[in-house]
Design a protein around this motif. Structure first.
Motif, PDB file in Angstrom:
ATOM      1  N   GLY A 153       0.825  -1.070  -0.143  1.00 12.84           N
ATOM      2  CA  GLY A 153      -0.055   0.014  -0.064  1.00 12.84           C
ATOM      3  C   GLY A 153       0.874   1.215   0.003  1.00 12.84           C
ATOM      4  O   GLY A 153       0.587   2.343  -0.722  1.00 12.84           O
ATOM      5  N   LEU A 154       1.779   1.205   0.558  1.00 11.34           N
ATOM      6  CA  LEU A 154       2.872   2.485   0.909  1.00 11.34           C
ATOM      7  C   LEU A 154       3.583   2.514  -0.527  1.00 11.34           C
ATOM      8  O   LEU A 154       3.832   3.702  -0.872  1.00 11.34           O
ATOM      9  CB  LEU A 154       3.735   2.176   1.971  1.00 11.34           C
ATOM     10  CG  LEU A 154       3.344   2.326   3.530  1.00 11.34           C
ATOM     11  CD1 LEU A 154       4.350   1.965   4.396  1.00 11.34           C
ATOM     12  CD2 LEU A 154       2.877   3.927   3.647  1.00 11.34           C
ATOM     13  N   LYS A 155       3.779   1.647  -1.370  1.00 12.58           N
ATOM     14  CA  LYS A 155       4.685   1.693  -2.330  1.00 12.58           C
ATOM     15  C   LYS A 155       3.531   2.029  -3.521  1.00 12.58           C
ATOM     16  O   LYS A 155       3.901   3.161  -4.335  1.00 12.58           O
ATOM     17  CB  LYS A 155       5.129   0.330  -2.882  1.00 12.58           C
ATOM     18  CG  LYS A 155       6.175  -0.282  -2.216  1.00 12.58           C
ATOM     19  CD  LYS A 155       6.633  -1.634  -2.781  1.00 12.58           C
ATOM     20  CE  LYS A 155       7.769  -2.138  -2.170  1.00 12.58           C
ATOM     21  NZ  LYS A 155       8.305  -3.487  -2.785  1.00 12.58           N
ATOM     22  N   HIS A 156       2.185   1.939  -3.452  1.00 14.97           N
ATOM     23  CA  HIS A 156       1.342   2.494  -4.182  1.00 14.97           C
ATOM     24  C   HIS A 156       1.151   3.945  -4.103  1.00 14.97           C
ATOM     25  O   HIS A 156       0.592   4.630  -4.971  1.00 14.97           O
ATOM     26  CB  HIS A 156       0.145   1.757  -4.297  1.00 14.97           C
ATOM     27  CG  HIS A 156       0.190   0.479  -5.096  1.00 14.97           C
ATOM     28  ND1 HIS A 156       0.613  -0.770  -4.649  1.00 14.97           N
ATOM     29  CD2 HIS A 156      -0.344   0.044  -6.384  1.00 14.97           C
ATOM     30  CE1 HIS A 156       0.493  -1.580  -5.459  1.00 14.97           C
ATOM     31  NE2 HIS A 156       0.045  -1.139  -6.624  1.00 14.97           N
ATOM     32  N   LEU A 157       1.312   4.220  -2.936  1.00 14.01           N
ATOM     33  CA  LEU A 157       1.004   5.786  -2.356  1.00 14.01           C
ATOM     34  C   LEU A 157       2.064   6.739  -2.659  1.00 14.01           C
ATOM     35  O   LEU A 157       1.766   7.904  -2.971  1.00 14.01           O
ATOM     36  CB  LEU A 157       0.777   5.665  -1.061  1.00 14.01           C
ATOM     37  CG  LEU A 157      -0.427   5.629  -0.343  1.00 14.01           C
ATOM     38  CD1 LEU A 157      -0.580   5.479   1.088  1.00 14.01           C
ATOM     39  CD2 LEU A 157      -1.126   6.951  -0.733  1.00 14.01           C
ATOM     40  N   ILE A 158       3.265   6.115  -2.949  1.00 15.58           N
ATOM     41  CA  ILE A 158       4.482   7.221  -3.174  1.00 15.58           C
ATOM     42  C   ILE A 158       4.219   8.120  -4.396  1.00 15.58           C
ATOM     43  O   ILE A 158       4.259   9.278  -4.255  1.00 15.58           O
ATOM     44  CB  ILE A 158       5.969   6.370  -3.066  1.00 15.58           C
ATOM     45  CG1 ILE A 158       6.010   5.730  -1.911  1.00 15.58           C
ATOM     46  CG2 ILE A 158       6.796   7.352  -3.716  1.00 15.58           C
ATOM     47  CD1 ILE A 158       7.349   4.656  -1.865  1.00 15.58           C
ATOM     48  N   MET A 159       4.143   7.610  -5.539  1.00 20.39           N
ATOM     49  CA  MET A 159       4.158   8.307  -6.640  1.00 20.39           C
ATOM     50  C   MET A 159       2.791   9.172  -6.643  1.00 20.39           C
ATOM     51  O   MET A 159       3.132  10.397  -7.026  1.00 20.39           O
ATOM     52  CB  MET A 159       4.222   7.441  -8.029  1.00 20.39           C
ATOM     53  CG  MET A 159       5.675   6.944  -8.360  1.00 20.39           C
ATOM     54  SD  MET A 159       5.774   6.595 -10.022  1.00 20.39           S
ATOM     55  CE  MET A 159       4.819   5.252 -10.208  1.00 20.39           C
ATOM     56  N   PRO A 160       1.465   8.668  -6.572  1.00 20.69           N
ATOM     57  CA  PRO A 160       0.432   9.618  -6.654  1.00 20.69           C
ATOM     58  C   PRO A 160       0.643  10.865  -5.382  1.00 20.69           C
ATOM     59  O   PRO A 160       0.033  11.832  -5.850  1.00 20.69           O
ATOM     60  CB  PRO A 160      -0.788   8.656  -6.067  1.00 20.69           C
ATOM     61  CG  PRO A 160      -0.232   7.061  -6.491  1.00 20.69           C
ATOM     62  CD  PRO A 160       1.217   7.353  -6.172  1.00 20.69           C
ATOM     63  N   SER A 161       1.052  10.684  -4.393  1.00 23.06           N
ATOM     64  CA  SER A 161       1.033  11.645  -3.554  1.00 23.06           C
ATOM     65  C   SER A 161       2.332  12.566  -3.686  1.00 23.06           C
ATOM     66  O   SER A 161       1.912  13.795  -3.502  1.00 23.06           O
ATOM     67  CB  SER A 161       1.526  11.030  -2.047  1.00 23.06           C
ATOM     68  OG  SER A 161       2.544  10.351  -1.812  1.00 23.06           O
ATOM     69  N   LEU A 162       3.379  12.433  -4.334  1.00 25.09           N
ATOM     70  CA  LEU A 162       4.400  13.229  -4.825  1.00 25.09           C
ATOM     71  C   LEU A 162       3.745  13.877  -5.983  1.00 25.09           C
ATOM     72  O   LEU A 162       3.902  15.122  -6.050  1.00 25.09           O
ATOM     73  CB  LEU A 162       5.722  12.333  -5.009  1.00 25.09           C
ATOM     74  CG  LEU A 162       6.244  11.914  -4.155  1.00 25.09           C
ATOM     75  CD1 LEU A 162       7.675  10.794  -4.618  1.00 25.09           C
ATOM     76  CD2 LEU A 162       6.855  12.801  -3.087  1.00 25.09           C
ATOM     77  N   ALA A 163       3.141  13.155  -6.690  1.00 28.60           N
ATOM     78  CA  ALA A 163       2.482  13.858  -7.836  1.00 28.60           C
ATOM     79  C   ALA A 163       1.626  15.042  -7.510  1.00 28.60           C
ATOM     80  O   ALA A 163       1.456  16.196  -8.109  1.00 28.60           O
ATOM     81  CB  ALA A 163       1.891  13.198  -8.894  1.00 28.60           C
ATOM     82  N   LEU A 164       0.701  14.674  -6.471  1.00 30.13           N
ATOM     83  CA  LEU A 164      -0.411  15.486  -6.063  1.00 30.13           C
ATOM     84  C   LEU A 164       0.155  16.752  -5.219  1.00 30.13           C
ATOM     85  O   LEU A 164      -0.171  17.851  -5.447  1.00 30.13           O
ATOM     86  CB  LEU A 164      -1.201  14.923  -5.013  1.00 30.13           C
ATOM     87  CG  LEU A 164      -2.274  15.587  -4.446  1.00 30.13           C
ATOM     88  CD1 LEU A 164      -3.414  16.121  -5.386  1.00 30.13           C
ATOM     89  CD2 LEU A 164      -3.351  14.607  -3.532  1.00 30.13           C
ATOM     90  N   SER A 165       1.359  16.406  -4.524  1.00 32.06           N
ATOM     91  CA  SER A 165       1.869  17.491  -3.856  1.00 32.06           C
ATOM     92  C   SER A 165       2.700  18.550  -4.647  1.00 32.06           C
ATOM     93  O   SER A 165       3.289  19.715  -4.317  1.00 32.06           O
ATOM     94  CB  SER A 165       3.020  17.011  -2.890  1.00 32.06           C
ATOM     95  OG  SER A 165       4.054  16.448  -3.276  1.00 32.06           O
ATOM     96  N   SER A 166       3.307  18.109  -5.948  1.00 34.18           N
ATOM     97  CA  SER A 166       4.135  18.950  -6.876  1.00 34.18           C
ATOM     98  C   SER A 166       3.630  20.239  -7.248  1.00 34.18           C
ATOM     99  O   SER A 166       4.221  21.264  -7.432  1.00 34.18           O
ATOM    100  CB  SER A 166       4.340  17.835  -8.098  1.00 34.18           C
ATOM    101  OG  SER A 166       3.306  17.790  -8.852  1.00 34.18           O
ATOM    102  N   ILE A 167       2.226  20.474  -7.367  1.00 33.00           N
ATOM    103  CA  ILE A 167       1.622  21.714  -7.814  1.00 33.00           C
ATOM    104  C   ILE A 167       1.632  22.501  -6.589  1.00 33.00           C
ATOM    105  O   ILE A 167       1.681  23.887  -6.799  1.00 33.00           O
ATOM    106  CB  ILE A 167       0.147  21.533  -8.412  1.00 33.00           C
ATOM    107  CG1 ILE A 167      -0.253  22.848  -8.985  1.00 33.00           C
ATOM    108  CG2 ILE A 167      -0.734  21.014  -7.205  1.00 33.00           C
ATOM    109  CD1 ILE A 167       0.722  23.170 -10.299  1.00 33.00           C
TER     110      ILE A 167
END
Length: 324
Positions: free
Chosen positions: A184-198
């Motif tokens: 679950g944490l592995k699946h969270l990493i990229m979406p959360s980083l992408a969401l925070s990028s803006i």
């Protein structure tokens, strides 16, 4: 404080009434739900019967009054696609979105504050120029483009992280969460980083500008004159006052971040309310769309009220009622 809460509750009720009216008014522009509920071969009579059963031929004010009466009782309608109450559908999808926003918010807080403070106290360093240049790029690049780039690099090319889905979840106090499983944490990493990028570049620049303003104020000069240690001045005096506007903006941006999950969840096929909203648009699931819009509006109202309360508690000089 009680007067403030009462005033904000009254304001919130008026705002939510306006939001519900607008959400209900635009639903007629979102498509014909009858075409989604009946077979392609259905006759005109069958479609007319369905429209009559749904009350779609009634005058607008009658439809809105019926919706408002049910909404006050907690009934926002039944999803045409899921065949369940719209509130249940949203609450089932909400944990995934909240996880995404929570991790993205943590990343923003723990990265933007140190970098913002550093760029303020070391304005001419090479690292500061690099950070500020990178922040401009971050603001300019759309979140969906960042998400696609991350998938190509970390999933397709390097093979380090999964590219879609929520991954394995565990039942934690009745909450199906991916925060407590490795997958679950592995699946969270990229979406959360992408969401925070803006949001991350915005907060770095906000913390920096507020910190620079605080460091140039009279009380900071007085603290230097008294011989107080430089780090104490930075972190105990200047940073505390820097956080006041950051908290205010952060509360508003938190609600906006929920809206941004539509793009992020679509790219990563994250099963949250953002992806649900986009699918509801494609299916012309009008009750679900209307409930979602009202839910997002309520989120903004509640968040802003909480932020006002926190602001008043942090800074006693703030008069919550706006009086003198």
């Amino acid at each position: 404080m009680i007067k403030f809460l009462f005033a904000r509750l009254l304001q919130a009720s008026i705002v939510m009434l306006v939001i519900s009216f607008i959400a209900f008014a635009v639903q007629s522009k979102l498509g014909d739900p009858v075409s989604q509920l009946v077979a392609i071969t259905a006759s005109a009579e069958e479609k007319a019967t369905m429209r009559d059963q749904l009350g779609l031929d009634d005058p607008f004010l009658i439809q809105y009054g019926r919706f408002l009466k049910n909404a006050v009782q907690g009934d926002f309608g039944t999803s045409y696609f899921f065949k369940e109450p719209t509130t249940k559908v949203i609450l089932d999808k909400l944990p995934a979105t909240l996880e995404l926003v929570f991790i993205a918010s943590l990343f923003i807080v723990f990265v933007s504050i140190p970098l913002g403070v550093y760029t303020a106290i070391r304005p001419n360093s090479v690292l500061t120029k690099f950070i500020m240049g990178l922040s401009i790029v971050g603001i300019s690049v759309p979140v969906f483009l960042t998400a696609i780039l991350m998938i190509n690099v970390f999933s397709l090319y390097l093979g380090w992280l999964p590219s879609y889905g929520r991954g394995e979840t565990s039942d934690t106090f009745g909450w199906q969460s991916g925060l407590f499983t490795v997958d679950g944490l592995k699946h969270l990493i990229m979406p959360s980083l992408a969401l925070s990028s803006i949001m991350l570049p915005l907060f770095i620049r906000l913390v920096r500008s507020e910190m620079i303003e605080a460091l140039s104020s009279e009380y900071i000069r007085f603290s230097y004159a008294k011989g107080i240690k430089e780090k104490t001045i930075w972190y105990s005096h200047a940073l505390k006052n820097t956080m006041l506007p950051v908290i205010t903006v952060g509360g508003v941006q938190l609600g906006i971040m929920v809206a941004y999950t539509i793009l992020t969840e679509t790219v990563f096929q994250w099963p949250g309310v953002g992806l649900m909203f986009l699918e509801a648009v494609n299916r012309a699931d009008i009750p679900l769309l209307t409930t979602y819009i009202i839910f997002v509006g309520l989120l903004f109202v509640v968040t802003n009220t909480i932020i006002d309360l926190i602001y008043g508690l942090i800074d006693p000089r703030v008069n919550l009622l706006g009086g003198k």
